[in-house]
Design a protein around this motif. Structure first.
Motif, PDB file in Angstrom:
ATOM      1  N   GLN A 194      -0.702  -4.198   5.473  1.00 13.73           N
ATOM      2  CA  GLN A 194      -1.211  -3.592   6.797  1.00 13.73           C
ATOM      3  C   GLN A 194      -0.083  -3.577   7.927  1.00 13.73           C
ATOM      4  N   LYS A 205       4.809   3.189  10.251  1.00 17.05           N
ATOM      5  CA  LYS A 205       4.348   4.156  11.305  1.00 17.05           C
ATOM      6  C   LYS A 205       4.895   4.014  12.504  1.00 17.05           C
ATOM      7  N   GLU A 213      -2.849  -8.391   1.532  1.00 17.08           N
ATOM      8  CA  GLU A 213      -3.471  -7.534   2.218  1.00 17.08           C
ATOM      9  C   GLU A 213      -2.947  -7.379   3.603  1.00 17.08           C
ATOM     10  N   GLU A 214      -2.977  -8.301   4.356  1.00 10.43           N
ATOM     11  CA  GLU A 214      -2.275  -8.739   5.898  1.00 10.43           C
ATOM     12  C   GLU A 214      -0.808  -7.925   5.774  1.00 10.43           C
ATOM     13  N   ASN A 220       2.537  -1.316   6.780  1.00 14.60           N
ATOM     14  CA  ASN A 220       2.109   0.168   7.208  1.00 14.60           C
ATOM     15  C   ASN A 220       2.167   0.513   8.621  1.00 14.60           C
ATOM     16  N   SER A 221       1.770  -0.515   9.436  1.00 15.78           N
ATOM     17  CA  SER A 221       2.033  -0.404  10.918  1.00 15.78           C
ATOM     18  C   SER A 221       3.485  -0.204  11.319  1.00 15.78           C
TER      19      SER A 221
END
Length: 199
Positions: free
Chosen positions: A13, A20, A9-10, A16-17
């Motif tokens: 994230q 972005k 999960e980390e 995804n960051s």
């Protein structure tokens, strides 16, 4: 097992960051490139240089074994109108005058030693050197020069497609592909310059 799930999960994230951040950077780059292309005519100058190189490429192709039936002498006024200002200024100055002098002397006094492939480049240099300021300064940097380039590029594309026996043949034959790409590249500068002039 819990640590492994936490780690995945980390990682998701973090990725995804990062994506972005990458998309924001790409967006900023595109915005800045568009602003730079519109300011000071950088885009028109860049595409003019690009189009002049494509026209020279087509002249070279015509002098090799990739001969076509297109009227390549039309590339000379196209190069005249599409050359960026800094290259045009160099050839319009003393360097161009000396090149033109040597070309004229060779052509007049030693015609047997003046190769045929130098006819069109010599005509281009002469055109650049002797053209009046109205044509060299005003028409080149105005809508007139862009329209002349657009008409020449469209005419050459139409003649190439007709000589190839159709649109499909112009992109499937070996020499047709290289000439088609070169002629399509000729369309980039006048379309870009027309858009920047009108908008």
């Amino acid at each position: 097992m819990w640590n492994r799930m936490n780690f995945q999960e980390e990682a998701v994230q973090i990725m995804n960051s990062d994506f972005k951040d990458l998309s924001e950077a790409a967006s900023k780059l595109a915005n800045h490139a568009i602003k730079l292309a519109g300011v000071g005519g950088f885009g028109a100058s860049f595409f003019g240089f690009f189009a002049a190189v494509a026209a020279i490429y087509l002249l070279v192709l015509d002098r090799t074994n990739w001969k076509t039936n297109i009227l390549t002498s039309l590339l000379i006024p196209y190069i005249f109108f599409s050359l960026p200002s800094f290259v045009f200024a160099v050839f319009r100055g003393e360097i161009g005058k000396w090149i033109a002098l040597v070309a004229v002397v060779l052509r007049l006094f030693i015609p047997k030693h003046f190769p045929d492939w130098l006819e069109l480049p010599g005509a281009l240099i002469l055109l650049i050197v002797v053209s009046p300021d109205l044509v060299a300064s005003t028409f080149r940097n105005d809508l007139v020069g862009v329209i002349v380039c657009l008409v020449i590029a469209c005419y050459l594309l139409q003649e190439h497609i007709r000589a190839s026996g159709g649109f499909r043949n112009s992109f499937t034959r070996a020499n047709g592909v290289s000439n088609s790409i070169g002629i399509i590249l000729l369309l980039v500068y006048p379309i870009w310059a027309l858009l920047t002039i009108l908008f």
